[in-house]
Every structure is written in C-alpha cells, then in structure tokens.
Design a protein around this motif. Structure first.
Motif, PDB file in Angstrom:
ATOM      1  N   ASN B  12       0.816  -1.226   0.000  1.00 30.33           N
ATOM      2  CA  ASN B  12       0.000   0.000   0.000  1.00 30.33           C
ATOM      3  C   ASN B  12       0.846   1.271   0.000  1.00 30.33           C
ATOM      4  OD1 ASN B  12      -2.105  -1.762   0.362  1.00 30.33           O
ATOM      5  ND2 ASN B  12      -2.858  -0.882   2.267  1.00 30.33           N
ATOM      6  N   CYS B  13       2.112   1.150   0.386  1.00 27.33           N
ATOM      7  CA  CYS B  13       2.924   2.362   0.631  1.00 27.33           C
ATOM      8  C   CYS B  13       3.193   3.116  -0.662  1.00 27.33           C
ATOM      9  CB  CYS B  13       4.247   1.974   1.298  1.00 27.33           C
ATOM     10  SG  CYS B  13       5.305   3.411   1.584  1.00 27.33           S
ATOM     11  N   ILE B  14       2.908   4.425  -0.618  1.00 32.06           N
ATOM     12  CA  ILE B  14       3.141   5.279  -1.784  1.00 32.06           C
ATOM     13  C   ILE B  14       4.333   6.219  -1.565  1.00 32.06           C
ATOM     14  CG2 ILE B  14       0.765   5.161  -2.648  1.00 32.06           C
ATOM     15  CD1 ILE B  14       0.249   7.872  -1.242  1.00 32.06           C
ATOM     16  N   CYS B  16       4.823   8.573   0.632  1.00 37.32           N
ATOM     17  CA  CYS B  16       4.472   9.986   0.834  1.00 37.32           C
ATOM     18  C   CYS B  16       5.174  10.559   2.047  1.00 37.32           C
ATOM     19  CB  CYS B  16       2.957  10.161   0.945  1.00 37.32           C
ATOM     20  SG  CYS B  16       2.266   9.669   2.537  1.00 37.32           S
ATOM     21  N   LYS B  17       5.627   9.705   2.958  1.00 41.11           N
ATOM     22  CA  LYS B  17       6.384  10.079   4.154  1.00 41.11           C
ATOM     23  C   LYS B  17       5.554  10.786   5.228  1.00 41.11           C
ATOM     24  CE  LYS B  17      10.504  10.783   1.294  1.00 41.11           C
ATOM     25  NZ  LYS B  17      11.041   9.440   1.254  1.00 41.11           N
ATOM     26  N   ALA B  18       4.237  10.599   5.183  1.00 38.76           N
ATOM     27  CA  ALA B  18       3.385  11.148   6.246  1.00 38.76           C
ATOM     28  C   ALA B  18       3.808  10.560   7.589  1.00 38.76           C
ATOM     29  CB  ALA B  18       1.920  10.824   5.965  1.00 38.76           C
ATOM     30  N   GLN B 141       0.869   4.715  12.209  1.00 44.02           N
ATOM     31  CA  GLN B 141      -0.311   3.976  11.752  1.00 44.02           C
ATOM     32  C   GLN B 141      -1.494   4.913  11.567  1.00 44.02           C
ATOM     33  OE1 GLN B 141      -1.884   0.892  14.337  1.00 44.02           O
ATOM     34  NE2 GLN B 141      -3.727   0.666  13.114  1.00 44.02           N
ATOM     35  N   ASN B 142      -1.695   5.772  12.572  1.00 44.72           N
ATOM     36  CA  ASN B 142      -2.874   6.618  12.589  1.00 44.72           C
ATOM     37  C   ASN B 142      -2.941   7.550  11.381  1.00 44.72           C
ATOM     38  OD1 ASN B 142      -5.238   7.582  13.902  1.00 44.72           O
ATOM     39  ND2 ASN B 142      -4.088   9.366  14.601  1.00 44.72           N
ATOM     40  N   THR B 143      -1.799   8.087  10.982  1.00 47.75           N
ATOM     41  CA  THR B 143      -1.818   9.117   9.940  1.00 47.75           C
ATOM     42  C   THR B 143      -1.756   8.555   8.530  1.00 47.75           C
ATOM     43  OG1 THR B 143      -1.024  11.392   9.636  1.00 47.75           O
ATOM     44  CG2 THR B 143       0.637   9.650   9.516  1.00 47.75           C
ATOM     45  N   CYS B 144      -1.340   7.323   8.377  1.00 47.39           N
ATOM     46  CA  CYS B 144      -1.040   6.762   7.050  1.00 47.39           C
ATOM     47  C   CYS B 144      -2.225   6.839   6.077  1.00 47.39           C
ATOM     48  CB  CYS B 144      -0.594   5.308   7.192  1.00 47.39           C
ATOM     49  SG  CYS B 144      -0.191   4.541   5.613  1.00 47.39           S
ATOM     50  N   PRO B 145      -2.048   7.494   4.924  1.00 51.79           N
ATOM     51  CA  PRO B 145      -3.156   7.619   3.970  1.00 51.79           C
ATOM     52  C   PRO B 145      -3.652   6.277   3.439  1.00 51.79           C
ATOM     53  CG  PRO B 145      -1.458   9.227   3.454  1.00 51.79           C
ATOM     54  CD  PRO B 145      -0.895   8.307   4.508  1.00 51.79           C
ATOM     55  N   THR B 146      -2.740   5.347   3.178  1.00 53.78           N
ATOM     56  CA  THR B 146      -3.161   4.082   2.574  1.00 53.78           C
ATOM     57  C   THR B 146      -3.182   2.944   3.594  1.00 53.78           C
ATOM     58  OG1 THR B 146      -0.889   3.784   1.850  1.00 53.78           O
ATOM     59  CG2 THR B 146      -2.429   4.663   0.234  1.00 53.78           C
ATOM     60  N   LYS B 147      -3.057   3.305   4.867  1.00 59.87           N
ATOM     61  CA  LYS B 147      -3.181   2.372   5.982  1.00 59.87           C
ATOM     62  C   LYS B 147      -2.301   1.135   5.828  1.00 59.87           C
ATOM     63  CE  LYS B 147      -5.768   5.217   8.055  1.00 59.87           C
ATOM     64  NZ  LYS B 147      -5.007   6.140   8.922  1.00 59.87           N
TER      65      LYS B 147
END
Lengths: 805, 187
Positions: B12-14, B16-18, B141-147
């Motif tokens: 899922n990781c894109i 984005c570095k969130a 975990q909480n912030t991840c856009p694609t979980k």
C-alpha cells in the motif's frame, strides 16, 4: 550541539523575529543568512501525557481540506491528528497535513501590517498599525497612489482594480469584497490549474465527476499522479487495491512516477499526445463494437458523427503508436480490457494543470470514451454523488453604472460570432496569463491601476516570472493579504497579514460525493501577533473605504444621482455599503448556513466534530483500527441521475456545434501541430507535483524540508553520463523567457529528450529563511503559452537548453 | 503487559512520508534527514527507459524491528537498551554512554544519535506518548493515507494483528539472522 528553538519559546517571542527586510538588508546579512538559517531551525514539540484539548479543524496545506484534530497543550498546538469522522479524508493526514504546525510557528510569518517605503519589488517595508495600512490603501503615501485618487481619475470605473485569489475556504469571503466593490476583473488559479479538465468534462458529461476508485476494477490513470499529487479520497482508495488486489491500474505518464511504481502496468507516452492514445482506444472499441450499445443509443448524443470522425480519420492504434510511442498492441489490449470491465472501469479524469495545447479536447475525448462504456453515474465508474445543501447568506452586489465589463478584447471569430482575442471562451476565473500579457502590451480597453491579491502568489504560480514582475511594478497600488512574505508580497505597496488556517474559523463547506458531508474549519488558537482572519481584515478595510469611495460614485454615477433625488442618500448608500458582507462573525454566518436546514444538532456537531451529515450518529462507526463506516453500503450515492449524464440533454455530448462557432473543434480530433517534437540538443521541460510540498505555498516549511531539502532536475542517466553530469551538479536551464539553476538527479525514470522538476521552489524573497533561492523555479523558464479554448497556461510546451555550471 | 508488534501491508505504501512527519511531531524527534526513527526505503529503479522493472522500485517502510532476540540489547554494556513491560525495545537515556555498539549491532540500521541528550534514540512504538495516554495506535499507523500499518498485541489472539498474521502470508526482514523481528511484512 544544535541550538534549540522550541515552539514555546517562539510564542514567548524570544526568537529574533526579523521584520521583513528584503534586499535592503544588504550583502553582509545575505552571507550571514546561512548561519541564521541553522540557528532558526525549530524543532518539533513532543506531545505530552497531561491535559489536552482537541479541536476539529480542516487542513489548508493543500486544496483537499482533509479533516484534522488539533491537539492543544498549554496553548500550544503539539500535534495534528487525522479526524476519522470525515468521509472525504477517511482518517488520514499526509506529510504536509502533519507539518501544518510549522505553518503556524514559522518564524518568517507576516506579523504586522506593513507599507512599502523602498523601491517597488525590493521588499523594504515599514511596520504600521491596521489603521495606517487602511489609510494608505485609501489615500496612498508619497511612494504609491491611493484608491481614492485612482477611482476619481477613472471616474468610478470599479474595474480599474484587479482582484485575484488563490484557492481556499476563505476565497469566498474575499470574493464577496470583489463583488461588493464592483470590479469585473477577477482572476483565480483556474487558468493555471484545472480549467480545461473541469470544462471539458462539464460540457461533455454535464459536470466534473468523481471516480469511484473504491469499486472500479480497471483504472487508466493517464497524466495523473495520485501517489504523489494526493487527492482524497482517491489516493487512499486506489492504492489499497492495486497489484492484483482488486483493481488493475494502468499508468500512462512520460515519467516513471510513484503512481507508476504502484501500477500493474506503466506505459511511457510522449508528452502532450494522450489525445491520440484516447482516440485510438475509441477506434478499437468502435471497430470491434465493444462499447455499451444500449447505453450509447439511449444516453449518448452525436455518436454517429463522432464514429465517422474516428473511422474516417483512421485513428488506429498503429497510427497512434507513431505519435504516442505506445505500442499498438498495448492500445488494443487496454481498450479490450477496459470494456470487458465496464461499467466498473474508469478512465481517471484527473485534476491538474493544463499541460498541452490540446488539453480541452483530450478531456472531451476521455469523457466520451468513458461515456460509451456506460460507466457514468454508476458504482465502479465515474460518479457525480450527492451534495448536501447549505442555506445561502446575504451578499452585496451593487450596480455601478460606471463600472466597465471585464477587460477583454472581443473579436469576431466566425461570421457573426463574437469571441475573444486570447481564447474562445472567458471563464469566471479568466485567463491569467492572457490578461497579464495584454496588460503589459497596453491592450486593455481601459486603465487598470490597482490590484488586490489574496492568498495568491502570481510571482511563483504562472509561467514567465519576469513578466509577472513587470505587471506588479506597473500597478500603481498593490495590496497583498497573505500569511507569508512571498515573492509576490515583496512587490506589494500594502501588506495585510492574515492569520494561518489554525487561527481562524472559515466558511462552512459542503463536500459532495458518494458519501456527502458538511465540514467546518474551527479556530484552534487565537490569531498570533497582529494577524487577523480575512473576514476581519475586510471588515476593517471596508469601514475605512466604503463611504469615501461612495462619494466618488455619487460624483460620476448618474443613476445613483437620480436615485438619490428620488429617495434619500441614506437609502441609496445602503445598497452600496461595503461593510455589509462582513458585519457578522464567521461563526454566526456558519450557524445561519446550517441551522435552518439541519437544526441545532448540526451546528453543535460541526463545532465539536468538524463534520456533519444527516444520520451521522447512526451511520458513523469504527470497523477496525484503520477503517470506519460513514454510510451503510445501501445508503451511498453511487447513482443520482439514473445513470445518465448531467448535461441539459441528459446525454453524453460528442458533438457540440457551439464550439464550432467559436472556431473550436466540435468534437475531439488530432492535428499535426499536436505532435511531440524536440529539436536536437534541446529538452522538453515537464513540471508537476509530489507529496511533500504544495506548489510554492509550503516552500518555507522547515519540517517538510526535512523530507526533501530542495527540488532536483530529473535528467536521463545515460544523457547525463554523456554530458558528465553527476548527482548534485548545478545545472542552468534556459528557455526563450529566462533561466533558473537547479541540482541534477540523473535517473532512468525520464526519457532522454525530457527534463522534469517539481514546481514551487526557487523563491527570491529574502524574507523566507528556508525557501530563499532554494532549488529551481520552473516558471522562470516555462514560456507563456496558452491553450486556445480557455486561455489556460500550457505547462509542458516549452523546450529548454541546459548547461552545467 | 503485552507483546507489541506491527504488521505492514507494504504494497500500500506510496512513499508519501506522512509517517515520518507524524513520528517526529508526536515524539519530538529532531529535524534533520539523519535523525529519524522511521523511514521509507527506496532504491533507484532498474532497467533503461522506457523498459523499467516496476518491481525493483518497491517502497519499504521500515524502523526498529523490536526483535525478540535483539542484537542491540545483547551488546549494550550498560543495559541502557532494555525490553519494557510490553516487550518494546527501549533505550534508557540515563544509562546510555553513547558507545554506539548497539548502532553497529543493529542489522536494520534503526538507531541514530539524538544530539540533545547525546544518547542513542530509536522507535519506541510511541510508548511514552500515545501508549502512555491510553491510545491504541502509533502515530505512523494513525496518519497513514493508505493504511499500511496495523499495530497491536501479538499475545492477544483476538487482536487485529494476530488475526492478520494468521490469515495473511508475511515475511520478516533478514529473518536468516535469527533476530525474531516483531515487524511483519504482509504479502
């Protein structure tokens, strides 16, 4: 050891807060700025375990408006967390959203009203009170002309002032000022952004649709980069499902982007040739009769004409291969696969700047291709969704008899059909570059002498920076409302400091979609320093100028004069009282906009949760640690128009005779001038976005710089090797309009005859500690080419040369 | 008492570095590209344009693996590195003498020096911030856009992470070293 500057200290004011100085600082300071940059490095603040408040806000680090919960400890925002209640952003905050705290605590923020005391553009300002700033706007100083004088000399032609704004929730508030003031010259980001895609889909499908990426089985993402240019909820929806997990993703892009990395297939296309690719896909589905025949018969208008156009012009995959560089067999395969999955197949509309001169026709072709698949207003396809209503609130639109129409030059396009000199159609947001260039060439129908700029950075945001500088120099009165001392602010005569998004409540907004909701940005902290929300800034300004400039109207406007004779001056002035739209607080206005329709419950929910939709209490629940339900499956608005387009005819429009009258192709066609050509020794310059910065708006954010210190020039690795260019080498890029310098990143992710770097870097404002001369500015070299339909800037039509320096 | 671990749906990781920013903001980590508790691993793509190997550009989110047999803990001469009550590998700043043995011993390069305390720092699974407040997710975990991430108690058979590891194929990084990481990459 590093010097720490904590956010608490920032609040106490112990940080040396330099008042905006500009180049008057001189050479010694300029050299010292390096050390200063280090000592100014602020740190992140660890969250505590004691008492904390949580306030629901909406992010403003880009245009998405994702919902956030601000954690406030002892008056300091220590963390921004995702707000799980918002169906659009679905419990996430991207890196920029997380770095929003730094926008609040950026030591370079504009802190006081200022007026220009030095030479224009040099950024030498004097700190003044709000009253002095308003007075300077009305009556000028020895350095610049005031509004009174301009309006008097222009005999109350309100259009002698230009108003421009960047995208944002409070843009609406500023636009009310523009409407009440009575100018017809409004320019916004549209012609530098998504004008052609919105309009292309608008005239073809009757609206700019969303894509149901949660359910689509097959997605073509061409010239859209959702892994880097994040759009919610699209980005979250699609990448959980690619790589054989439910959705097949075909990425078509000249560059190997992060989206390409997540795709099942990436096809490198020649820049600006996507239209040929779509026409060839259409050729395949027509000749092989793969389209949804029943849907086309009932819901597509002008299909027969379009079919003849496609077949007669022989838009075959073999023809397209030569133009696009995508193999014909791939085009056959994609066309067949798409239609096999339709209507759960999406040709992704995208949301980006105009790249090529044929962009409007490309969007039409994409919309028609989607239309003939039957995947419109349906689950898994393109969807319109539902939008929850908001009550309107009073606005003021007085009629000024002396105000002239928008400054455009009309020409006869075809016999009896009036069009414009820059472009066929003038949209509400206008053609920024068209307008600017005519202004510089003295081709305006009347004098435009003053300009109000809100949250907008024309110096960075449009091609040919040099011309923008000339325009700002030529304007006699430039008023800028902003949070940061941007390159544009440096050219202002009066600077009005707005507070950041975390310090204000903004107009409540409704978000349409499959899962519609209403959301509100609530004030987290009181505005710091002497900053104010734009609502209060305009309240103060209009209180100062409303009466004096009404006197000018009275002097020249014969309609007003006779009205006064018939009634009384007081009664007539009531219609021209500019303070009216700003008399209530934003909180009061928001309450009015929701209470009548949804009751007190909605008002409370928006304050407490930042989000409201009917039955939220019943529907919203946490499903797992990472997932929430917003609406039950059966209550989602996948189809709102019976599967039909939203055009007046309720049909997908293939052929538009109105366009022909304006000398625009009535249906998408290819022309030889669209072919991709780069002269030997030159490169085609591509620009774009990525996930860590938003245009120039975040360029000074120290936390984001942590992730990517500056932008780099993508150059093909083999080409770089031949030119002895290594990673980090400084390269000068030049075009017919200017030069910029940027460090090289040799990579195989780009074609040998193309270059790329992200937009938004290389600012010239010395008041920006981190952004000043950091990286390259694309708009310093992108030529001011506009596409013919809306006059939108074509960002990928410039060829450049490079030189290692 | 728990045995905390994390499952990563890394596909899922894109990139984005969130997660990197959320980690720094939550835990007050120093700014600087070399000061990070978590990161996304990327390597330059293989092949020649336009024939590139998509798989070669996988994004690998990574951090301290909170190994059950942690080499960093074994080599620490002052016992500054220890397992806390939840089996999270932690560093006691009062005991750390910055000998940097642990940094060399860690096969995952998950440790760095915090210039403020001049001690070694690393991922704590947000133990002294979010977990201490009773929250059940980490900042990343909480912030991840694609979980990408699911955090939880490996000893609790009913936890989401236990369920994921029972039902999804997964692997660990450098499993051959026998460090027994508590980070699991889902395939």
């Amino acid at each position: 050891m590093q010097v720490e500057v904590s956010r608490r200290k920032f609040l106490q004011g112990s940080v040396a807060m330099s008042i905006v100085g500009g180049s008057s600082i001189g050479v010694t300071n300029l050299l010292a700025s390096h050390n200063e940059k280090e000592s100014k490095t602020s740190i992140t603040t660890k969250t505590g375990t004691g008492e904390a408040k949580e306030i629901a806000t909406l992010c403003e680090m880009c245009v998405n408006k994702c919902a956030a919960l601000a954690r406030v400890e002892d008056g300091i925002v220590t963390k921004l967390n995702p707000n799980p209640r918002f169906p659009k952003s679905k419990n996430m905050l991207c890196p920029r959203g997380n770095a929003g705290i730094q926008a609040l605590y950026d030591p370079d923020r504009l802190k006081h009203p200022m007026i220009r005391v030095g030479k224009k553009g040099e950024g030498e300002f004097k700190k003044v009170s709000w009253e002095e700033a308003y007075e300077a706007i009305l009556n000028g100083t020895d350095k610049f002309t005031g509004m009174n004088k301009i309006l008097d000399e222009e005999k109350d032609n309100r259009s002698s002032f230009l108003f421009c704004a960047g995208e944002g929730m409070a843009e609406h508030t500023f636009k009310q000022f523009y409407s009440a003031f009575g100018s017809a010259n409004w320019l916004n980001h549209a012609s530098l952004c998504l004008q052609t895609v919105i309009s292309g889909y608008g005239v073809t499908l009757g609206g700019y649709p969303q894509a149901d990426l949660d359910n689509a089985e097959y997605v073509i993402m061409a010239g859209a980069n959702r892994a880097e240019a994040i759009v919610t909820p699209d980005t979250m929806d699609i990448f959980k499902r690619t790589k054989r997990r439910g959705a097949k993703l075909i990425c078509i892009d000249p560059r190997f982007t992060n989206t390409a990395a997540k795709a099942d297939k990436w096809l490198a296309i020649n820049p600006g040739t996507d239209l040929a690719f779509v026409l060839a896909l259409t050729y395949v589905v027509i000749t092989e009769e793969l389209y949804d025949k029943k849907y086309v018969e009932e819901n597509v208008a002008g299909f027969d004409k379009y079919k003849v156009n496609i077949l007669d012009n022989k838009y075959t995959p073999e023809w397209a291969e030569k133009i696009t560089n995508i193999k014909a067999k791939e085009i056959y395969k994609i066309a067949r696969e798409f239609m096999a999955h339709a209507p759960k197949a999406v040709y992704y509309p995208g949301r980006r700047s105009t790249f090529s001169n044929n962009d409007f026709q490309l969007r039409r072709a994409m919309a028609i291709f989607q239309g003939i698949s039957g995947g419109v207003d349906t689950k898994g396809g393109l969807v319109f969704g539902k939008k929850l209503k908001l009550s309107p609130h009073a606005s003021l639109v007085p009629l000024y008899d002396r105000a002239q129409a928008r400054a455009v030059n009309k020409v006869e396009r075809t016999k009896g059909q009036v069009g414009y000199s820059d472009c066929a159609v003038v949209s509400g947001g206008g053609s920024w570059v068209g307008w600017r260039n005519r202004y510089l060439e003295n081709k305006m129908p009347y004098n435009v002498r003053g300009m109000f700029i809100y949250k907008h950075n024309p110096m960075m945001n449009m091609p040919n920076t040099q011309k923008t500088a000339q325009m700002l120099e030529k304007m006699e009165l430039v008023v800028a409302i902003d949070t940061m001392p941007s390159d544009t602010v440096m050219y202002a005569d009066v600077v009005l400091p707005e507070c950041t998004y975390l310090e204000r409540t903004d107009p409540v907004k409704t978000f349409g979609g499959v899962e519609p909701s209403i959301a509100q940005r609530n004030k987290v902290l009181d505005p710091m320093f002497e900053t104010k929300p734009v609502m209060e800034i305009l309240r103060g300004l209009t209180e100062k100028i409303s009466k004096p400039i009404f006197d000018i109207t009275k002097k020249y406007d014969e309609e007003v004069q006779s009205e006064i004779k018939d009634s009384s001056e007081e009664e007539v002035y009531a219609e021209f009282d500019l303070t009216k739209p700003f008399e209530h607080s934003q909180e009061e206005v928001n309450e009015h906009m929701v209470k009548g329709l949804y009751g007190e419950e909605a008002v409370e929910a928006l304050k407490k949760h930042g989000v409201f939709y009917p039955d939220m209490d019943k529907y919203f629940k946490q499903v797992s640690a990472n997932e929430h339900q917003y609406y039950p499956q059966k209550k989602k608005y996948y189809s709102v128009n019976g599967g039909k387009a939203k055009t007046e005819s309720k049909k997908v429009e293939c052929y538009l005779p109105n366009l022909a009258k304006k000398c625009v192709d009535p249906m998408p066609m290819w022309h030889d001038e669209y072919n991709f050509n780069v002269p030997n020794g030159k490169f085609r310059l591509l620009t774009g976005r990525h996930a860590q910065f938003t245009q120039s708006g975040t360029s000074n954010n120290a936390v984001l710089r942590d992730l990517m210190p500056e932008n780099y020039l993508w150059i093909n690795r083999r080409v770089a090797e031949k030119k002895h260019i290594k990673f980090g080498d400084m390269i000068e890029i030049s075009s017919s309009v200017g030069k910029t310098r940027i460090k090289a990143y040799p990579t195989e992710k780009i074609a040998p005859n193309q270059l790329f770097f992200v937009h938004g870097f290389g600012e010239e404002s010395e008041s920006l500690t981190w952004a000043y001369k950091n990286g390259g500015n694309d708009n310093a070299v992108i030529e001011d080419i506009i596409e013919p339909v809306y006059g939108a800037s074509s960002m990928h039509e410039t060829n450049v040369e490079i030189r290692k320096v | 008492m728990a045995r905390y671990g994390m499952a990563l749906d890394y596909k899922n990781c894109i990139n984005c570095k969130a997660c990197e920013v959320a980690c720094k903001e939550e835990n007050g980590v120093l700014l600087g590209a070399d000061k990070h508790r978590i990161w996304v691993g990327v390597k330059e793509i293989e092949g020649e344009y336009p024939l590139l190997d998509i798989v070669s550009s996988t994004f690998m989110p990574s951090q301290c693996q909170h190994c059950d047999d942690a080499p960093c803990e074994m080599v620490c001469p002052t016992h500054a590195t220890y397992y806390d009550d939840n089996n999270v590998v932690r560093v006691d700043v009062d005991k750390c003498i910055l000998c940097s043995y642990c940094m060399n011993a860690c096969p995952y390069d998950a440790r760095y020096v915090d210039d403020r305390t001049m001690t070694v720092d690393k991922c704590t699974f947000c133990s002294d911030t979010r977990l201490e407040r009773g929250e059940v997710t980490t900042a990343c975990q909480n912030t991840c856009p694609t979980k990408v991430r699911t955090f939880g108690d490996l000893d609790d058979p009913d936890s989401e992470i236990s369920e994921l590891l029972r039902t999804r194929e997964h692997f660990s990084l450098k499993a051959n070293l026998g460090t027994k990481p508590k980070l699991f990459y889902l395939t």
